[in-house]
Design a protein around this motif. Structure first.
Motif, PDB file in Angstrom:
ATOM      1  N   PRO A 168       0.811  -1.215   0.000  1.00 56.13           N
ATOM      2  CA  PRO A 168       0.000   0.000   0.000  1.00 56.13           C
ATOM      3  C   PRO A 168       0.844   1.264   0.000  1.00 56.13           C
ATOM      4  CG  PRO A 168       0.061  -0.954   2.195  1.00 56.13           C
ATOM      5  CD  PRO A 168       0.765  -1.925   1.290  1.00 56.13           C
ATOM      6  N   LEU A 169       0.302   2.332  -0.574  1.00 58.38           N
ATOM      7  CA  LEU A 169       1.017   3.602  -0.658  1.00 58.38           C
ATOM      8  C   LEU A 169       0.679   4.533   0.503  1.00 58.38           C
ATOM      9  CD1 LEU A 169       0.743   4.221  -4.485  1.00 58.38           C
ATOM     10  CD2 LEU A 169       2.726   3.412  -3.190  1.00 58.38           C
ATOM     11  N   GLY A 170      -0.468   4.373   1.114  1.00 61.02           N
ATOM     12  CA  GLY A 170      -0.796   5.134   2.303  1.00 61.02           C
ATOM     13  C   GLY A 170      -1.451   6.477   2.025  1.00 61.02           C
ATOM     14  N   PRO A 171      -2.083   7.073   3.061  1.00 61.13           N
ATOM     15  CA  PRO A 171      -2.829   8.316   2.893  1.00 61.13           C
ATOM     16  C   PRO A 171      -1.987   9.505   2.453  1.00 61.13           C
ATOM     17  CG  PRO A 171      -3.439   7.216   4.949  1.00 61.13           C
ATOM     18  CD  PRO A 171      -2.240   6.502   4.399  1.00 61.13           C
ATOM     19  N   PHE A 172      -0.685   9.500   2.746  1.00 62.08           N
ATOM     20  CA  PHE A 172       0.108  10.690   2.446  1.00 62.08           C
ATOM     21  C   PHE A 172       0.513  10.811   0.994  1.00 62.08           C
ATOM     22  CE2 PHE A 172      -0.215  12.092   6.610  1.00 62.08           C
ATOM     23  CZ  PHE A 172       0.248  13.400   6.632  1.00 62.08           C
ATOM     24  N   MET A 173       0.102   9.880   0.157  1.00 59.41           N
ATOM     25  CA  MET A 173       0.175  10.143  -1.270  1.00 59.41           C
ATOM     26  C   MET A 173      -0.785  11.287  -1.615  1.00 59.41           C
ATOM     27  SD  MET A 173       2.525   8.313  -2.506  1.00 59.41           S
ATOM     28  CE  MET A 173       2.249   8.561  -4.271  1.00 59.41           C
ATOM     29  N   THR A 174      -1.811  11.474  -0.788  1.00 61.69           N
ATOM     30  CA  THR A 174      -2.743  12.599  -0.927  1.00 61.69           C
ATOM     31  C   THR A 174      -2.349  13.778  -0.049  1.00 61.69           C
ATOM     32  OG1 THR A 174      -4.599  11.149  -1.467  1.00 61.69           O
ATOM     33  CG2 THR A 174      -5.141  13.335  -0.615  1.00 61.69           C
ATOM     34  N   TYR A 175      -1.988  13.508   1.203  1.00 61.73           N
ATOM     35  CA  TYR A 175      -1.725  14.590   2.151  1.00 61.73           C
ATOM     36  C   TYR A 175      -0.325  15.195   2.030  1.00 61.73           C
ATOM     37  CZ  TYR A 175      -5.977  13.230   4.643  1.00 61.73           C
ATOM     38  OH  TYR A 175      -7.277  12.951   4.988  1.00 61.73           O
ATOM     39  N   GLY A 176       0.555  14.585   1.257  1.00 58.27           N
ATOM     40  CA  GLY A 176       1.927  15.056   1.184  1.00 58.27           C
ATOM     41  C   GLY A 176       2.139  16.226   0.234  1.00 58.27           C
ATOM     42  N   ARG A 177       1.221  17.198   0.264  1.00 64.28           N
ATOM     43  CA  ARG A 177       1.351  18.448  -0.496  1.00 64.28           C
ATOM     44  C   ARG A 177       1.066  19.602   0.460  1.00 64.28           C
ATOM     45  NH1 ARG A 177      -2.525  15.919  -3.765  1.00 64.28           N
ATOM     46  NH2 ARG A 177      -3.933  17.675  -3.332  1.00 64.28           N
ATOM     47  N   PRO A 178       1.598  20.775   0.218  1.00 60.38           N
ATOM     48  CA  PRO A 178       1.392  21.877   1.177  1.00 60.38           C
ATOM     49  C   PRO A 178      -0.067  22.156   1.491  1.00 60.38           C
ATOM     50  CG  PRO A 178       3.107  22.463  -0.386  1.00 60.38           C
ATOM     51  CD  PRO A 178       2.528  21.169  -0.874  1.00 60.38           C
ATOM     52  N   ASP A 179      -0.925  22.187   0.471  1.00 55.46           N
ATOM     53  CA  ASP A 179      -2.322  22.539   0.725  1.00 55.46           C
ATOM     54  C   ASP A 179      -3.064  21.451   1.488  1.00 55.46           C
ATOM     55  OD1 ASP A 179      -2.128  20.810  -1.469  1.00 55.46           O
ATOM     56  OD2 ASP A 179      -3.795  21.733  -2.548  1.00 55.46           O
ATOM     57  N   THR A 180      -2.880  20.204   1.096  1.00 54.25           N
ATOM     58  CA  THR A 180      -3.600  19.120   1.756  1.00 54.25           C
ATOM     59  C   THR A 180      -3.052  18.842   3.157  1.00 54.25           C
ATOM     60  OG1 THR A 180      -2.182  17.554   0.543  1.00 54.25           O
ATOM     61  CG2 THR A 180      -4.377  18.003  -0.361  1.00 54.25           C
TER      62      THR A 180
END
Length: 266
Positions: A168-180
């Motif tokens: 699995p890649l995990g949630p921070f593939m989404t959250y690992g950006r400044p805005d998110t």
């Protein structure tokens, strides 16, 4: 725990030694900014999340803080307790923490929040153990991974190694950006801000390969070590070629690293 949490527990079990001598040297760059953002000084009651070998905890103690620390892996916790005498080091798996409400002046986590399966529940727990007005500071890698974080992954992609469905890649593939990342932290903390952390990391390519890719440190290594010997050799050739452009002239390379630092107030 989520399936991602279960995967992470297996991923890091028994990796304390190779992590301490390898990848921890990369993450150590963020320790100063992390503790500065949390305003750690003499007398601060601080909790270090996912302490690993205790690098953050040791620096907090050097600043005169009263240090507690947790890690999900017993060997990591044992290593931290040895490296930071006097710290209260416990085994704990996020999002559950074995501490009373409003215990700490600050909670910090250096590249830890990206290793939990439910970041929202984790932030709620961190808020619980912070006193009113207490400070939170967390780092994560900028996603998608680039620079030093991506050298093995990019080499595997060039060779054509597929990413398996069971890694699995995990949630921070989404959250690992400044805005998110800012929106995530801002959902639980006031005055949430995210800053970029960029630096050049100098290392020996051969040592980095052995202590990381070939020592099962991180998901890239998990995928790589499932391949046959000829495929691994091809990945190594691409890895060496890609790193050659960052050569410093003394056998080392200096490669950019890109991360994010979030901080806020309870």
């Amino acid at each position: 725990m989520t399936d991602f949490d279960t995967y992470e527990r297996d991923l890091w079990a028994g990796r304390a030694g190779v992590y301490e001598t390898g990848f921890a040297r990369l993450t150590a760059h963020a320790v100063g900014p992390l503790l500065d953002a949390a305003r750690i000084g003499a007398g601060s009651r601080v909790l270090d999340l996912g302490t690993g070998p205790g690098i953050v905890a040791a620096e907090a103690a050097r600043r005169g803080a009263k240090v507690s620390a947790v890690d999900a892996d017993p060997l990591m916790a044992e290593t931290a307790a040895r490296n930071v005498p006097g710290a209260d080091v416990r085994v704990a798996v996020l999002p559950a923490l074995p501490h009373e409400d409003e215990t700490f002046d600050a909670v910090v986590g250096n590249f830890v929040i990206n290793h939990v399966g439910d970041p929202v529940a984790t932030l709620a727990e961190l808020r619980r153990v912070l006193r009113p007005g207490g400070r939170l500071a967390l780092t994560c890698w900028t996603m998608p991974g680039s620079g030093v974080l991506a050298v093995v992954r990019d080499a595997m992609e060039e060779v054509g190694v597929p990413w398996p469905d069971d890694v699995p890649l995990g949630p921070f593939m989404t959250y690992g950006r400044p805005d998110t990342f800012a929106a995530l932290v801002g959902g639980a903390f006031r005055e949430a801000r995210v800053e970029s952390l960029d630096w050049d990391f100098t290392f020996d390519p051969g040592e980095w390969w052995e202590n990381g890719a070939m020592s099962r440190v991180g998901s890239n290594a998990v995928v790589l070590l499932r391949q046959d010997s000829p495929t691994i050799a091809r990945v190594k050739e691409v890895y060496d070629r890609r790193l050659a452009e960052y050569a410093t002239g003394d056998g080392s390379v200096s490669v950019p690293a890109h991360a994010l630092l979030a901080h806020g107030t309870r």
